[in-house]
Design an enzyme around this catalytic site. Structure first.
Site, short mmCIF file in Angstrom:
data_model
loop_
_atom_site.label_atom_id
_atom_site.label_comp_id
_atom_site.label_asym_id
_atom_site.label_seq_id
_atom_site.Cartn_x
_atom_site.Cartn_y
_atom_site.Cartn_z
N THR A 222 0.87 -1.17 0.00
CA THR A 222 0.00 0.00 0.00
C THR A 222 0.90 1.21 0.00
OG1 THR A 222 -1.65 -1.17 1.34
CG2 THR A 222 -1.84 1.21 1.24
N ARG A 250 -13.18 -8.21 -3.35
CA ARG A 250 -12.67 -7.90 -2.01
C ARG A 250 -12.12 -6.48 -1.96
NH1 ARG A 250 -7.48 -6.22 0.29
NH2 ARG A 250 -7.50 -6.86 2.48
N GLY A 252 -10.18 -3.77 0.79
CA GLY A 252 -9.48 -3.67 2.06
C GLY A 252 -9.77 -2.37 2.78
N ASP A 253 -8.87 -1.98 3.66
CA ASP A 253 -9.10 -0.80 4.49
C ASP A 253 -8.73 0.50 3.81
OD1 ASP A 253 -6.31 -1.74 4.75
OD2 ASP A 253 -6.10 -0.04 6.10
N THR A 273 -1.10 0.88 6.54
CA THR A 273 -0.67 -0.21 5.66
C THR A 273 -0.63 -1.48 6.47
OG1 THR A 273 1.14 -1.11 4.31
CG2 THR A 273 1.75 0.46 6.05
N GLY A 276 -5.77 -5.54 5.64
CA GLY A 276 -6.92 -4.67 5.72
C GLY A 276 -8.03 -5.11 6.64
#
Length: 356
Positions: A222, A250, A252-253, A273, A276
Site C-alpha cells: 500500500t 474484495r 481492504g481498508d 498499511t 486490511g
C-alpha cells in the site's frame, strides 16, 4: 513547552542574569523537535536487508525520495496539504515497485483492481474509489469524488465512468500489467488456488484463525501520504492494488474512511498499511484520532497504541504514518520493515526501509 534546564548556582554566579537566561533558552531551542510537513509510506512487512539487492534498495529509496519531492514542491510554495498528498501518491502509483497504480498486483481472475482514498482535515470532506481497473491514477479519481460529487465512495464501473467525466486519465487495463506481478499470481495459484498473497510476500495465506487469517504477511503493498501545510491544515491519502489472488470484489481498508485513511485538523492525518481486515475491524485510523481527541494522547502514543498493541492482539500486523498540525509525526510498524520517508519544513528528506 519544553522544561528549562536547571543550571548550577556556581555557573549562574559567573555571568549576568541576561547571559544565563540566554544560555537556558539556547539549550531549549536545541531540544525542540524538528517540524515535519510530510510523511509517506510504501508498505510494511518482513522487509529484510539480507534479501534486498543493493540495486533494489536504491530504487526503492529513489522512489520514496521522488514522492517526497513532489509533495514538498507543493507545500513549499504555499500549496494545500490535499494537493501535496495527492502529488506524492501519484508518483508512487506511477512506480511499478509499489503495489498501487502501475505496480498493482493481480486478482484471482487476472485483473488489476485498485482502491484509493483522500481526506481533507480542514473540512472533513473525503473521497474514495474501489475496485477500479482503468483509471491510471486512482488517487486522482478519489480526489474527484471528494471535490466534484456529493458522495464519498464510488466503486467499479460506476467509479470509472465518473472518473472519465471528471477528466481523470483513463487507460486500457493492459497498462497495469507487469511481469513480476503476473509471476507472483501464477506462483500463488500453483501452490494453492484458494490462497492469497500480499505484495512481495514470501508466504501464502489461508483462512484459519478466529478472524479468518493465518500466516502473517511479509510485505503489505500500500502507499500513502500525510501532510500539514503552511496554514496548518492536514490531509491524508492512501492507494493500493490489494492482495495477489484476492477474490470476488474484495475491498481492504485503504479506501474506507476511518479504517485505513483519515484526517482531522483537530487531531492528525493518518494513512495505514497492513492486512486490511484487521484495520477495518479496529477502525484503526479513526481510533488514533479519537485517542488524541478524547484521551488527550499524543500522535505518537495514540499510533503506538493501535499498531503495537491492539492490532497485534487480534493477530494482525502492519503499520501507519501520522502527522499533527504542529508537525509531530508517528511511523509505528510491528513488522521487520516499512518503506517510509519524511520531509521537514526546511526541505530535508530522509527515507528508510528497515526497522533499525
Amino acid at each position: 513547552m519544553f522544561k528549562r534546564l536547571l543550571l548550577p548556582v556556581a555557573f549562574l554566579a559567573l555571568g549576568s542574569a541576561a547571559t544565563s537566561k540566554a544560555a537556558v533558552y539556547e539549550k531549549d531551542s536545541v531540544a525542540q523537535k524538528v517540524r515535519y510537513v510530510m510523511v509517506i509510506h510504501g508498505g510494511a512487512g518482513t522487509i529484510l536487508k539480507s534479501s534486498m539487492t543493493p540495486e533494489k534498495e536504491a530504487a526503492y529509496k529513489a522512489g520514496l525520495t521522488k514522492a517526497l519531492q513532489a509533495g514538498y514542491a507543493v507545500l513549499s510554495k504555499g500549496g494545500t496539504s490535499v494537493d501535496a498528498v495527492e502529488a506524492a501518491v501519484e508518483v508512487m502509483e506511477d512506480n511499478p515497485l509499489f503495489n498501487a497504480g502501475k505496480g498493482a498486483v493481480f486478482t484471482n481472475e487476472g485483473r488489476n483492481e485498485m482502491d484509493a482514498a483522500i481526506m481533507n482535515g480542514k473540512t472533513l470532506q473525503a473521497g474514495a474509489v474501489a475496485g477500479v481497473t482503468t483509471i491510471r491514477n486512482p488517487i486522482t479519481a478519489a480526489r474527484a469524488v471528494m471535490d466534484k460529487s456529493q458522495h464519498v465512495m464510488m466503486v467499479g464501473p460506476g467509479a470509472e465512468k465518473f472518473a472519465k467525466q471528471a477528466g481523470c486519465e483513463i487507460v486500457d487495463p493492459s497498462y497495469f500489467y507487469t511481469e513480476d506481478r503476473w509471476k507472483s499470481l501464477q506462483k500463488v495459484k500453483a501452490a494453492d488456488s484458494t490462497q492469497m498473497q500480499l505484495d512481495h510476500d514470501s508466504a501464502v495465506h489461508k483462512p484459519a484463525t478466529k478472524l479468518g487469517i493465518e500466516n502473517k504477511d511479509h510485505k503489505f503493498g500500500t502507499v500513502g501520504a500525510v501532510a500539514v501545510d503552511k496554514a496548518g491544515n492536514l490531509a491524508a491519502a492512501t492507494s493500493t492494488g490489494g492482495m495477489t489472488n484476492k477474490k470476488f470484489g474484495r475491498i481492504g481498508d485503504s479506501p474506507i474512511i476511518g479504517a485505513g485513511t483519515y484526517a482531522n485538523n483537530a487531531t492528525c492525518a493518518i494513512s495505514c498499511t497492513g492486512w486490511g481486515e484487521f484495520f477495518i475491524r479496529l477502525v484503526v485510523a479513526k481510533t488514533v484520532s479519537d485517542l488524541m481527541e478524547y484521551k488527550g494522547m499524543s500522535v505518537e502514543a495514540a499510533s503506538a497504541e493501535m499498531i503495537m498493541k491492539q492490532v497485534p492482539q487480534l493477530g494482525g500486523d502492519g503499520g501507519l504514518i501520522a502527522i499533527d498540525k504542529e508537525g509531530n509525526i508517528a511511523m509505528p510498524f510491528n513488522t521487520a520493515g516499512m518503506y517510509r520517508g519524511t520531509v521537514t519544513a526546511d526541505g530535508k528528506i530522509e527515507v528508510a526501509i528497515y526497522k533499525n
